[in-house]
Scaffold this motif. Sequence first.
Motif, PDB file in Angstrom:
ATOM      1  N   ASN A 287       0.823  -1.212   0.000  1.00 51.03           N
ATOM      2  CA  ASN A 287       0.000   0.000   0.000  1.00 51.03           C
ATOM      3  C   ASN A 287       0.856   1.260   0.000  1.00 51.03           C
ATOM      4  O   ASN A 287       0.496   2.249  -0.652  1.00 51.03           O
ATOM      5  CB  ASN A 287      -0.940  -0.012   1.201  1.00 51.03           C
ATOM      6  CG  ASN A 287      -2.027  -1.068   1.062  1.00 51.03           C
ATOM      7  OD1 ASN A 287      -2.247  -1.600  -0.014  1.00 51.03           O
ATOM      8  ND2 ASN A 287      -2.701  -1.371   2.153  1.00 51.03           N
ATOM      9  N   CYS A 288       1.950   1.233   0.731  1.00 50.55           N
ATOM     10  CA  CYS A 288       2.860   2.393   0.697  1.00 50.55           C
ATOM     11  C   CYS A 288       3.422   2.605  -0.707  1.00 50.55           C
ATOM     12  O   CYS A 288       3.518   3.744  -1.190  1.00 50.55           O
ATOM     13  CB  CYS A 288       3.995   2.204   1.700  1.00 50.55           C
ATOM     14  SG  CYS A 288       3.510   2.362   3.442  1.00 50.55           S
ATOM     15  N   ALA A 289       3.780   1.505  -1.370  1.00 55.98           N
ATOM     16  CA  ALA A 289       4.307   1.610  -2.731  1.00 55.98           C
ATOM     17  C   ALA A 289       3.244   2.163  -3.674  1.00 55.98           C
ATOM     18  O   ALA A 289       3.530   3.020  -4.530  1.00 55.98           O
ATOM     19  CB  ALA A 289       4.790   0.245  -3.214  1.00 55.98           C
ATOM     20  N   HIS A 290       2.019   1.692  -3.523  1.00 56.36           N
ATOM     21  CA  HIS A 290       0.927   2.171  -4.375  1.00 56.36           C
ATOM     22  C   HIS A 290       0.753   3.685  -4.233  1.00 56.36           C
ATOM     23  O   HIS A 290       0.632   4.412  -5.229  1.00 56.36           O
ATOM     24  CB  HIS A 290      -0.357   1.431  -3.982  1.00 56.36           C
ATOM     25  CG  HIS A 290      -1.509   1.684  -4.890  1.00 56.36           C
ATOM     26  ND1 HIS A 290      -2.749   1.115  -4.683  1.00 56.36           N
ATOM     27  CD2 HIS A 290      -1.651   2.465  -6.001  1.00 56.36           C
ATOM     28  CE1 HIS A 290      -3.579   1.508  -5.627  1.00 56.36           C
ATOM     29  NE2 HIS A 290      -2.942   2.332  -6.440  1.00 56.36           N
ATOM     30  N   VAL A 291       0.767   4.172  -3.007  1.00 50.55           N
ATOM     31  CA  VAL A 291       0.619   5.603  -2.765  1.00 50.55           C
ATOM     32  C   VAL A 291       1.799   6.374  -3.347  1.00 50.55           C
ATOM     33  O   VAL A 291       1.628   7.418  -3.998  1.00 50.55           O
ATOM     34  CB  VAL A 291       0.465   5.879  -1.254  1.00 50.55           C
ATOM     35  CG1 VAL A 291       0.530   7.378  -0.961  1.00 50.55           C
ATOM     36  CG2 VAL A 291      -0.859   5.296  -0.737  1.00 50.55           C
ATOM     37  N   GLN A 292       3.008   5.873  -3.140  1.00 47.78           N
ATOM     38  CA  GLN A 292       4.200   6.556  -3.663  1.00 47.78           C
ATOM     39  C   GLN A 292       4.152   6.668  -5.181  1.00 47.78           C
ATOM     40  O   GLN A 292       4.488   7.716  -5.759  1.00 47.78           O
ATOM     41  CB  GLN A 292       5.463   5.802  -3.239  1.00 47.78           C
ATOM     42  CG  GLN A 292       5.782   5.866  -1.753  1.00 47.78           C
ATOM     43  CD  GLN A 292       6.926   4.925  -1.377  1.00 47.78           C
ATOM     44  OE1 GLN A 292       7.863   4.747  -2.160  1.00 47.78           O
ATOM     45  NE2 GLN A 292       6.846   4.312  -0.208  1.00 47.78           N
ATOM     46  N   ILE A 293       3.716   5.595  -5.845  1.00 46.80           N
ATOM     47  CA  ILE A 293       3.673   5.594  -7.307  1.00 46.80           C
ATOM     48  C   ILE A 293       2.594   6.553  -7.814  1.00 46.80           C
ATOM     49  O   ILE A 293       2.820   7.310  -8.773  1.00 46.80           O
ATOM     50  CB  ILE A 293       3.439   4.158  -7.827  1.00 46.80           C
ATOM     51  CG1 ILE A 293       4.668   3.292  -7.536  1.00 46.80           C
ATOM     52  CG2 ILE A 293       3.106   4.156  -9.316  1.00 46.80           C
ATOM     53  CD1 ILE A 293       4.420   1.801  -7.678  1.00 46.80           C
ATOM     54  N   ASN A 294       1.436   6.547  -7.166  1.00 48.92           N
ATOM     55  CA  ASN A 294       0.356   7.442  -7.565  1.00 48.92           C
ATOM     56  C   ASN A 294       0.799   8.898  -7.442  1.00 48.92           C
ATOM     57  O   ASN A 294       0.574   9.709  -8.357  1.00 48.92           O
ATOM     58  CB  ASN A 294      -0.872   7.152  -6.703  1.00 48.92           C
ATOM     59  CG  ASN A 294      -2.153   7.756  -7.234  1.00 48.92           C
ATOM     60  OD1 ASN A 294      -2.344   8.963  -7.145  1.00 48.92           O
ATOM     61  ND2 ASN A 294      -3.041   6.921  -7.753  1.00 48.92           N
ATOM     62  N   ARG A 295       1.450   9.218  -6.327  1.00 46.33           N
ATOM     63  CA  ARG A 295       1.931  10.590  -6.120  1.00 46.33           C
ATOM     64  C   ARG A 295       3.026  10.940  -7.130  1.00 46.33           C
ATOM     65  O   ARG A 295       3.029  12.031  -7.724  1.00 46.33           O
ATOM     66  CB  ARG A 295       2.449  10.756  -4.702  1.00 46.33           C
ATOM     67  CG  ARG A 295       2.982  12.143  -4.380  1.00 46.33           C
ATOM     68  CD  ARG A 295       3.440  12.236  -2.925  1.00 46.33           C
ATOM     69  NE  ARG A 295       3.882  13.583  -2.589  1.00 46.33           N
ATOM     70  CZ  ARG A 295       5.124  14.031  -2.731  1.00 46.33           C
ATOM     71  NH1 ARG A 295       6.070  13.228  -3.238  1.00 46.33           N
ATOM     72  NH2 ARG A 295       5.444  15.272  -2.392  1.00 46.33           N
ATOM     73  N   ALA A 296       3.982  10.008  -7.325  1.00 42.54           N
ATOM     74  CA  ALA A 296       5.097  10.273  -8.239  1.00 42.54           C
ATOM     75  C   ALA A 296       4.594  10.513  -9.657  1.00 42.54           C
ATOM     76  O   ALA A 296       5.133  11.373 -10.382  1.00 42.54           O
ATOM     77  CB  ALA A 296       6.083   9.114  -8.211  1.00 42.54           C
ATOM     78  N   TYR A 297       3.570   9.778 -10.055  1.00 45.62           N
ATOM     79  CA  TYR A 297       2.990   9.992 -11.383  1.00 45.62           C
ATOM     80  C   TYR A 297       2.442  11.410 -11.497  1.00 45.62           C
ATOM     81  O   TYR A 297       2.648  12.091 -12.507  1.00 45.62           O
ATOM     82  CB  TYR A 297       1.888   8.962 -11.650  1.00 45.62           C
ATOM     83  CG  TYR A 297       1.073   9.301 -12.877  1.00 45.62           C
ATOM     84  CD1 TYR A 297       1.499   8.902 -14.142  1.00 45.62           C
ATOM     85  CD2 TYR A 297      -0.091  10.063 -12.781  1.00 45.62           C
ATOM     86  CE1 TYR A 297       0.783   9.260 -15.282  1.00 45.62           C
ATOM     87  CE2 TYR A 297      -0.816  10.411 -13.914  1.00 45.62           C
ATOM     88  CZ  TYR A 297      -0.370  10.011 -15.165  1.00 45.62           C
ATOM     89  OH  TYR A 297      -1.085  10.369 -16.278  1.00 45.62           O
ATOM     90  N   CYS A 298       1.715  11.860 -10.483  1.00 50.29           N
ATOM     91  CA  CYS A 298       1.130  13.206 -10.553  1.00 50.29           C
ATOM     92  C   CYS A 298       2.208  14.295 -10.539  1.00 50.29           C
ATOM     93  O   CYS A 298       2.052  15.330 -11.183  1.00 50.29           O
ATOM     94  CB  CYS A 298       0.150  13.404  -9.389  1.00 50.29           C
ATOM     95  SG  CYS A 298      -1.355  12.417  -9.513  1.00 50.29           S
TER      96      CYS A 298
END
Length: 437
Positions: A287-298
């Motif tokens: 879940n931490c990775a999912h959040v990091q990737i979503n933020r990094a994409y934006c």
Amino acid sequence: MSAADSADAAPMYKTWSAKELAGLSDEALIDAVQRQTFEFFWHGAHPVSGLAPDRRTTRDAPVDDLVAIGGSGFGVMAIIVAVERGWVTRDAGVARINRMLDVLCRATCYHGAFPHFMNGLTGATIPFSRKDDGGDLVETALLFQGLLCARQYFDADTTAEASIRGRVTGLWAEMEWDWYTRDGRKLLYWHWSPWNGWAMDHEIHGWNECLIAYVLAASAPRYPVDPLVYHRGYANGRDFINGKRYYDVELPLGQPYGGPLFFAHYSFCGIDPRGLRDRYADYWQLNCAHVQINRAYCVDNPKQHKGYGADCWGLTASDDPFGYSAHAPDNDNGTISPTAALSSLPYAPDAVLQTLRGFLNRHGDRIWGRYGFVDAFSEQHDWAADTFLAIDQGPIIVMMENHRSGLLWKLFMGIPEIQQGLRRLGFSSPHLTANAT
């Protein structure tokens, strides 16, 4: 005011403006966002049953009788937070949940499952679509996630609290999770209707928001499913195993770039991902990775949408300028959904607080209102929603509370049937050790 209204009434909360919120300390800010968002489930609820509407608007439009089953599960969890925080009295919270159960216990069900939508006054099914007019297993799972937390929390030796415990236990015992394996197949199916049978043919494969359904199905007291249903059904989904890196972050499970962020929220309002592991993943890391990737994409913003950045990110399912969509890095039309970032507070507190203040300072009262943040907005299209959705407002309150105190995680993971179900599925967790409290 009717007798039902007076039984659990509380004064209307004096709302904060965006400017006032921006001046608060971090802890006071989180509390105020939770508290104002809670109004959706208190004064914004169905006026008789107290169940959660699917959505409300920024205007004082009349409330119809349509309520959302999954949203009501989040509403129950929000009421627990409100009682614990002193926003409403314990007696008021108990009265509200008993009113909800008055309707739930007489509602039309489908081998124990509830529909997606129903009439909050009568309990009659309101079809979601032409053939989606019966049981919805995932909405039912989200409801039981909340109801079982209420059974755990309201433990006093009083008639009213005993009523909650007894009626939740009755509904829980009568839910036929094994029916939704469609004659013993090794996976769960999302829908069944006495009129349309299995015509929706929607298999529940992972990785997505449906882990909670499999955990509950394995934990059920009377109609559980075999653990192979989880391993051969959910864990064999086309988008289950990933293992690739995005923005230099490894994603153990899920579709490319992780998909919409509600995958990291819905099941984990109750299931504590901290230290939770099985043969497939460490779910905190996932879940931490999912959040990091979503933020990094934006932050990367490859489509150059106006407004995206370190203080304005969060892609998930929500309203948008064109309707409703499950926004994600591979389905990005320039729409930011505040629930995506705010419900991620446990996973990335510093980044989420930066974004929360960015929302307030940059967009102010255009996106902040009587029930918290509106569902979504888009600088790219000069648009802001005039809606608040139960399934988006609820996780904000609950996941913020899990960050602050772990309250809902402790309640859900302390339920004996849930502990047994997690063990049956091969999970390990600090909550499952012999001396866990």
